[in-house]
Design a protein around this motif. Sequence first.
Motif, mmCIF file in Angstrom:
data_model
loop_
_atom_site.group_PDB
_atom_site.id
_atom_site.type_symbol
_atom_site.label_atom_id
_atom_site.label_comp_id
_atom_site.label_asym_id
_atom_site.label_seq_id
_atom_site.Cartn_x
_atom_site.Cartn_y
_atom_site.Cartn_z
ATOM 1 N N LYS A 128 38.712 43.797 40.912
ATOM 2 C CA LYS A 128 37.917 44.515 39.909
ATOM 3 C C LYS A 128 37.029 43.576 39.105
ATOM 4 O O LYS A 128 36.080 44.014 38.460
ATOM 5 C CB LYS A 128 38.851 45.280 38.957
ATOM 6 C CG LYS A 128 39.600 46.427 39.617
ATOM 7 C CD LYS A 128 40.525 47.115 38.622
ATOM 8 C CE LYS A 128 41.295 48.249 39.287
ATOM 9 N NZ LYS A 128 42.232 48.907 38.328
ATOM 10 N N ILE A 131 33.237 43.991 40.011
ATOM 11 C CA ILE A 131 32.520 45.273 39.944
ATOM 12 C C ILE A 131 31.277 45.186 39.060
ATOM 13 O O ILE A 131 30.331 45.970 39.218
ATOM 14 C CB ILE A 131 33.462 46.388 39.430
ATOM 15 C CG1 ILE A 131 32.838 47.776 39.637
ATOM 16 C CG2 ILE A 131 33.808 46.174 37.971
ATOM 17 C CD1 ILE A 131 32.615 48.143 41.073
ATOM 18 N N GLU A 186 35.208 47.546 49.752
ATOM 19 C CA GLU A 186 35.742 48.646 48.939
ATOM 20 C C GLU A 186 35.683 49.972 49.693
ATOM 21 O O GLU A 186 36.602 50.783 49.605
ATOM 22 C CB GLU A 186 34.964 48.753 47.628
ATOM 23 C CG GLU A 186 35.299 47.660 46.614
ATOM 24 C CD GLU A 186 36.598 47.914 45.890
ATOM 25 O OE1 GLU A 186 37.586 48.258 46.547
ATOM 26 O OE2 GLU A 186 36.622 47.778 44.653
#
Length: 420
Positions: A128, A131, A186
Amino acid sequence: MSIIENKYGLHKLSILLSFLLFLSIFVNKSSLYSAYYIFILEMFFLISVKYYSSFSVKYYLLEKSNMIQCAIILLIIIFFSTIWNSIDISGGRLATILMFNRVFLLFGHAIFALSCYHYFSLIGFNKKLFISLPIGLVIVCVIFIIEYNFSQQSLINETHLGLPFYFNRRILGFFSIFTCIYLVFETLERTSKTWLLRVLFIVNFSLCIWLGGRAAFISIMFPSLILLFYYLYANINRNNIIVLMLLMIVSIVISIPFSVLEWNGINRLVYQSQIIKEMTINELSTNRIFIWEDALSYIRQSFFFGNGAESFGILTSNTHRFVQPHNFIIQFLFEFGIVGFILLTWMIGKPVYVGLVNLVSGSKMESRDNNMLLLSVLMGFYFQALLDGIFYWGNSMMIVIVLLTALHAHNLNYEKYCSK
């Protein structure tokens, strides 16, 4: 500081690093200012790591680590090679300033690498963290559309190599490589998809096509195929592959109406297909063959310890305008010699080797996925580095450092976990 406060501080470091990666997208239109902009971001993270944890440069310097010892020897070689060559190099005081400016920035990258390794050793790697980069490129695309349509003297044109925020559009291509591979991962890995992820994929992949970089596109597709085969082997939901193919097709279609310049995506392919028979190999490679041949003559002259930091742009300034040879192997050999090349290659190769070993050794699924993501992006960057300056520009160096330290710390942490 209590354990609870320390964990809270480390959580804030994760948010900070993600935000700093986001800020690294918006570089300055000057290469020198951009280098110091990235330097400031790196030093800010270093200070934050020092504040929220027990980070100490002295501790790592005294640690008996092959990687640290290798880095110290390399920095010593770079420093003294630069001193030695700056005495005889043409260009006077300005050339000397440029060379030692590069040495200063390289030392900054080294300390930043230590702080990143310390951070990932404490908190581990979380995908994460990345991102913020694809979100940042969406913002860049919106700004490009506004600037092109409403600015009377738009920077997006046929003659200008740069773009808003970028002195060279290839810099944006480096970010695009990263975000596209990350979003392919992802899309294949996630069991539940979100519309946000799909929008990010379409915008980022469309931007990559719009930029028209042939090497960048290959640098994305090759790791993407590796990811595809990896997840086929892992028996993923086949619908993920269908979704990935559809997103790629939609991205290509969406990029077409925005490709209004000769160097934009589809237009560049069509134009070059018409004149490819008339082009030499050197012209097809955008003069890279000529640059490499020119560099080899200087490498022979200073084979062992190189010509010093930033020497390529200074020594070859009479024959062309390039500041780096568009190939990391030639760059390492030119500036740091065969000794520096061996040390640097070992430093950027060892984490990859360990990651590959743990990937195929049957480690836990989460650990394998983290390795696969980091290795895939590094694979794309290493391929691009054969044709461009990934290991020269500050923002791409910052990303490579984050990737390598995350990969190295992740696998060392996993090995410690397994040995318990």
